[in-house]
Design a protein around this motif. Structure first.
Motif, PDB file in Angstrom:
ATOM      1  N   LEU A 214       0.816  -1.215   0.000  1.00 14.91           N
ATOM      2  CA  LEU A 214       0.000   0.000   0.000  1.00 14.91           C
ATOM      3  C   LEU A 214       0.851   1.268   0.000  1.00 14.91           C
ATOM      4  O   LEU A 214       0.387   2.322   0.450  1.00 14.91           O
ATOM      5  CB  LEU A 214      -0.921  -0.008   1.227  1.00 14.91           C
ATOM      6  N   GLY A 215       2.077   1.191  -0.498  1.00 17.45           N
ATOM      7  CA  GLY A 215       2.937   2.366  -0.551  1.00 17.45           C
ATOM      8  C   GLY A 215       3.235   2.890   0.844  1.00 17.45           C
ATOM      9  O   GLY A 215       3.620   2.141   1.747  1.00 17.45           O
ATOM     10  N   ALA A 216       2.997   4.177   1.041  1.00 23.02           N
ATOM     11  CA  ALA A 216       3.300   4.815   2.323  1.00 23.02           C
ATOM     12  C   ALA A 216       2.443   4.283   3.467  1.00 23.02           C
ATOM     13  O   ALA A 216       2.765   4.500   4.642  1.00 23.02           O
ATOM     14  CB  ALA A 216       3.120   6.325   2.202  1.00 23.02           C
ATOM     15  N   ARG A 217       1.360   3.573   3.147  1.00 18.59           N
ATOM     16  CA  ARG A 217       0.488   3.040   4.203  1.00 18.59           C
ATOM     17  C   ARG A 217       0.890   1.650   4.662  1.00 18.59           C
ATOM     18  O   ARG A 217       0.266   1.071   5.546  1.00 18.59           O
ATOM     19  CB  ARG A 217      -0.961   3.027   3.722  1.00 18.59           C
ATOM     20  N   GLY A 218       1.937   1.070   4.058  1.00 16.12           N
ATOM     21  CA  GLY A 218       2.424  -0.224   4.510  1.00 16.12           C
ATOM     22  C   GLY A 218       1.951  -1.375   3.647  1.00 16.12           C
ATOM     23  O   GLY A 218       1.871  -1.262   2.416  1.00 16.12           O
ATOM     24  N   SER A 219       1.594  -2.488   4.278  1.00 18.28           N
ATOM     25  CA  SER A 219       1.163  -3.671   3.525  1.00 18.28           C
ATOM     26  C   SER A 219       0.139  -4.457   4.333  1.00 18.28           C
ATOM     27  O   SER A 219       0.083  -4.390   5.564  1.00 18.28           O
ATOM     28  CB  SER A 219       2.361  -4.562   3.163  1.00 18.28           C
ATOM     29  N   LEU A 220      -0.669  -5.223   3.605  1.00 13.32           N
ATOM     30  CA  LEU A 220      -1.809  -5.939   4.186  1.00 13.32           C
ATOM     31  C   LEU A 220      -1.771  -7.381   3.719  1.00 13.32           C
ATOM     32  O   LEU A 220      -1.658  -7.656   2.527  1.00 13.32           O
ATOM     33  CB  LEU A 220      -3.110  -5.267   3.735  1.00 13.32           C
ATOM     34  N   TYR A 221      -1.876  -8.329   4.680  1.00  9.02           N
ATOM     35  CA  TYR A 221      -1.826  -9.758   4.372  1.00  9.02           C
ATOM     36  C   TYR A 221      -3.105 -10.454   4.822  1.00  9.02           C
ATOM     37  O   TYR A 221      -3.694 -10.111   5.855  1.00  9.02           O
ATOM     38  CB  TYR A 221      -0.640 -10.406   5.091  1.00  9.02           C
ATOM     39  N   GLY A 222      -3.498 -11.457   4.061  1.00 12.09           N
ATOM     40  CA  GLY A 222      -4.583 -12.323   4.478  1.00 12.09           C
ATOM     41  C   GLY A 222      -4.419 -13.704   3.880  1.00 12.09           C
ATOM     42  O   GLY A 222      -3.725 -13.880   2.871  1.00 12.09           O
ATOM     43  N   ASN A 223      -5.034 -14.705   4.511  1.00 13.09           N
ATOM     44  CA  ASN A 223      -5.058 -16.048   3.924  1.00 13.09           C
ATOM     45  C   ASN A 223      -6.431 -16.658   4.090  1.00 13.09           C
ATOM     46  O   ASN A 223      -7.321 -16.085   4.738  1.00 13.09           O
ATOM     47  CB  ASN A 223      -3.957 -16.942   4.507  1.00 13.09           C
ATOM     48  N   ARG A 224      -6.633 -17.823   3.511  1.00 12.34           N
ATOM     49  CA  ARG A 224      -7.957 -18.454   3.512  1.00 12.34           C
ATOM     50  C   ARG A 224      -8.353 -19.023   4.877  1.00 12.34           C
ATOM     51  O   ARG A 224      -9.510 -19.394   5.078  1.00 12.34           O
ATOM     52  CB  ARG A 224      -8.009 -19.542   2.443  1.00 12.34           C
ATOM     53  N   ASP A 225      -7.389 -19.095   5.799  1.00 16.51           N
ATOM     54  CA  ASP A 225      -7.703 -19.556   7.143  1.00 16.51           C
ATOM     55  C   ASP A 225      -8.225 -18.422   8.024  1.00 16.51           C
ATOM     56  O   ASP A 225      -8.525 -18.632   9.199  1.00 16.51           O
ATOM     57  CB  ASP A 225      -6.468 -20.171   7.800  1.00 16.51           C
ATOM     58  N   GLY A 226      -8.295 -17.219   7.455  1.00 15.81           N
ATOM     59  CA  GLY A 226      -8.843 -16.098   8.190  1.00 15.81           C
ATOM     60  C   GLY A 226      -7.816 -15.185   8.833  1.00 15.81           C
ATOM     61  O   GLY A 226      -8.177 -14.205   9.495  1.00 15.81           O
ATOM     62  N   ALA A 227      -6.541 -15.477   8.659  1.00 14.96           N
ATOM     63  CA  ALA A 227      -5.511 -14.604   9.218  1.00 14.96           C
ATOM     64  C   ALA A 227      -5.510 -13.259   8.490  1.00 14.96           C
ATOM     65  O   ALA A 227      -5.762 -13.181   7.284  1.00 14.96           O
ATOM     66  CB  ALA A 227      -4.141 -15.255   9.096  1.00 14.96           C
ATOM     67  N   ARG A 228      -5.221 -12.208   9.232  1.00 19.09           N
ATOM     68  CA  ARG A 228      -5.121 -10.872   8.655  1.00 19.09           C
ATOM     69  C   ARG A 228      -4.020 -10.121   9.392  1.00 19.09           C
ATOM     70  O   ARG A 228      -4.024 -10.057  10.621  1.00 19.09           O
ATOM     71  CB  ARG A 228      -6.437 -10.116   8.768  1.00 19.09           C
ATOM     72  N   VAL A 229      -3.071  -9.576   8.643  1.00 22.84           N
ATOM     73  CA  VAL A 229      -1.946  -8.849   9.226  1.00 22.84           C
ATOM     74  C   VAL A 229      -1.773  -7.538   8.479  1.00 22.84           C
ATOM     75  O   VAL A 229      -1.784  -7.512   7.240  1.00 22.84           O
ATOM     76  CB  VAL A 229      -0.626  -9.660   9.126  1.00 22.84           C
ATOM     77  N   GLU A 230      -1.631  -6.447   9.212  1.00 24.41           N
ATOM     78  CA  GLU A 230      -1.344  -5.154   8.600  1.00 24.41           C
ATOM     79  C   GLU A 230      -0.050  -4.624   9.202  1.00 24.41           C
ATOM     80  O   GLU A 230       0.076  -4.538  10.430  1.00 24.41           O
ATOM     81  CB  GLU A 230      -2.487  -4.177   8.839  1.00 24.41           C
ATOM     82  N   VAL A 231       0.908  -4.304   8.359  1.00 23.37           N
ATOM     83  CA  VAL A 231       2.213  -3.817   8.805  1.00 23.37           C
ATOM     84  C   VAL A 231       2.416  -2.411   8.261  1.00 23.37           C
ATOM     85  O   VAL A 231       2.337  -2.197   7.044  1.00 23.37           O
ATOM     86  CB  VAL A 231       3.346  -4.743   8.319  1.00 23.37           C
ATOM     87  N   PRO A 232       2.661  -1.435   9.117  1.00 21.58           N
ATOM     88  CA  PRO A 232       2.853  -0.063   8.629  1.00 21.58           C
ATOM     89  C   PRO A 232       4.180   0.098   7.906  1.00 21.58           C
ATOM     90  O   PRO A 232       5.110  -0.699   8.101  1.00 21.58           O
ATOM     91  CB  PRO A 232       2.838   0.772   9.920  1.00 21.58           C
ATOM     92  N   SER A 233       4.269   1.101   7.069  1.00 22.32           N
ATOM     93  CA  SER A 233       5.525   1.402   6.395  1.00 22.32           C
ATOM     94  C   SER A 233       6.430   2.201   7.328  1.00 22.32           C
ATOM     95  O   SER A 233       6.002   2.652   8.395  1.00 22.32           O
ATOM     96  CB  SER A 233       5.276   2.194   5.117  1.00 22.32           C
ATOM     97  N   PHE A 234       7.673   2.371   6.918  1.00 20.75           N
ATOM     98  CA  PHE A 234       8.603   3.206   7.651  1.00 20.75           C
ATOM     99  C   PHE A 234       8.634   4.580   6.973  1.00 20.75           C
ATOM    100  O   PHE A 234       8.903   4.661   5.767  1.00 20.75           O
ATOM    101  CB  PHE A 234       9.998   2.595   7.640  1.00 20.75           C
ATOM    102  N   PRO A 235       8.356   5.654   7.701  1.00 19.62           N
ATOM    103  CA  PRO A 235       8.345   6.978   7.070  1.00 19.62           C
ATOM    104  C   PRO A 235       9.741   7.436   6.670  1.00 19.62           C
ATOM    105  O   PRO A 235      10.624   7.572   7.514  1.00 19.62           O
ATOM    106  CB  PRO A 235       7.759   7.881   8.166  1.00 19.62           C
TER     107      PRO A 235
END
Length: 299
Positions: A214-235
């Protein structure tokens, strides 16, 4: 633990012009710098993974020209195995890039030799089979991408696809992809939805795992087991974002192969991208493992 990564994809020479403001249609502007730098999404990901500590095999094609020889030399100097990089008649691929003062870019890719990578050549499957992960992109013909993905699946190799340039993907490709890594624009095109959370859900109907950058907003992960991870970017202050996405994928794959869990791998990949965007160029901007470690230590 060293991980082994195969990259099946494009190799280009990047022809990069730096300007204050990118020209509009019909407009001519003066640039302040010009550089030629080996690139292409395949070679970029190979270099990023190698510099991050992975053992990397590059599979693709270059032409019988000075650009091809230079691309091969730069890969070899970064300890990338080029046994699968074939030389074909004609010109190497080129990417014509304009970078503005805000670090944004616009790119025209001329495939040339990359257009010949439409199937596996002799020895390619062995290189893929001997790897833990296979990185794919869409700057080579789709039949080549499909053949490589199928080889990865046959041999139990984790298949990672960067869907760039964004395009509708066929079932013979998607059915063999384990992890899809689009940026937010590519995710919106593939999912038909520009909201990242909704796009993530729709893409998980196609493949088992997805990371959306997501560029400056970081990155977003998900899988079919329902996991969801959001990691911010470094400014950081970006000067050239040309290879940020490829750096992310290469570093992510190296980290996952060494046993990092997904949140840790995403954070390491974000750090690699943050270092790269503070430098000019594509392959020339990619950080070493030590540089990523030092960057993280300061955060």
């Amino acid at each position: 633990m060293t991980t082994t990564v195969a990259v099946f994809g494009s190799c280009n020479m990047d022809l990069v012009a730096y300007v204050g403001t990118a020209p509009k249609r019909g407009e001519t502007v003066l640039g302040r710098e010009f550089h030629t730098v080996p690139g292409g999404k395949g070679a970029n990901q190979a270099l990023a993974a190698a510099k991050a500590g992975a053992e990397v095999r590059m599979i693709g094609a270059v032409g019988e020209d000075e650009f091809g020889a230079e691309i091969r030399r730069v890969l070899q100097e970064s300890d990338v195995d080029v046994a699968g990089l074939r030389t074909v008649p004609g010109r190497s691929g080129t990417a014509h890039i304009v970078v503005d003062d805000r670090g944004g870019n616009s790119i025209v890719v001329v495939p040339a030799a990359n257009g010949t990578v439409d199937d596996l050549a002799e020895g390619d499957e062995e290189l893929i089979a001997g790897s833990q992960s296979l990185l794919l992109q869409l700057e080579i013909p789709f039949p080549g991408v499909a053949a490589a993905a199928a080889a990865g699946r046959r041999n139990g190799v984790r298949v990672v696809l960067t869907p760039a340039p964004a395009a509708e993907l066929s079932e013979d490709i998607l059915s063999n992809v384990d992890l899809l890594v689009p940026n937010e624009h590519e995710a919106a095109i593939l999912a038909g939805d520009d909201d990242p959370d909704r796009a993530l859900a729709k893409l998980l109907e196609l493949v088992p795992e997805v990371v959306i950058t997501l560029g400056a907003r970081g990155s977003l992960y998900g899988n079919r087991d329902g996991a969801r991870v959001e990691v911010p970017s470094f400014p950081v202050e970006a000067v050239d974002t040309t290879a940020a996405g490829d750096t992310y994928v290469g570093v992510l794959s190296a980290a996952l192969g060494e046993g990092a869990d997904m949140p840790e791998a995403m954070r390491t990949a974000s750090a690699g991208s943050a270092v790269s965007v503070q430098r000019n160029g594509a392959s020339s901007s990619m950080p070493t493992r030590r540089e990523i470690t030092d960057f993280l230590a300061g955060r």
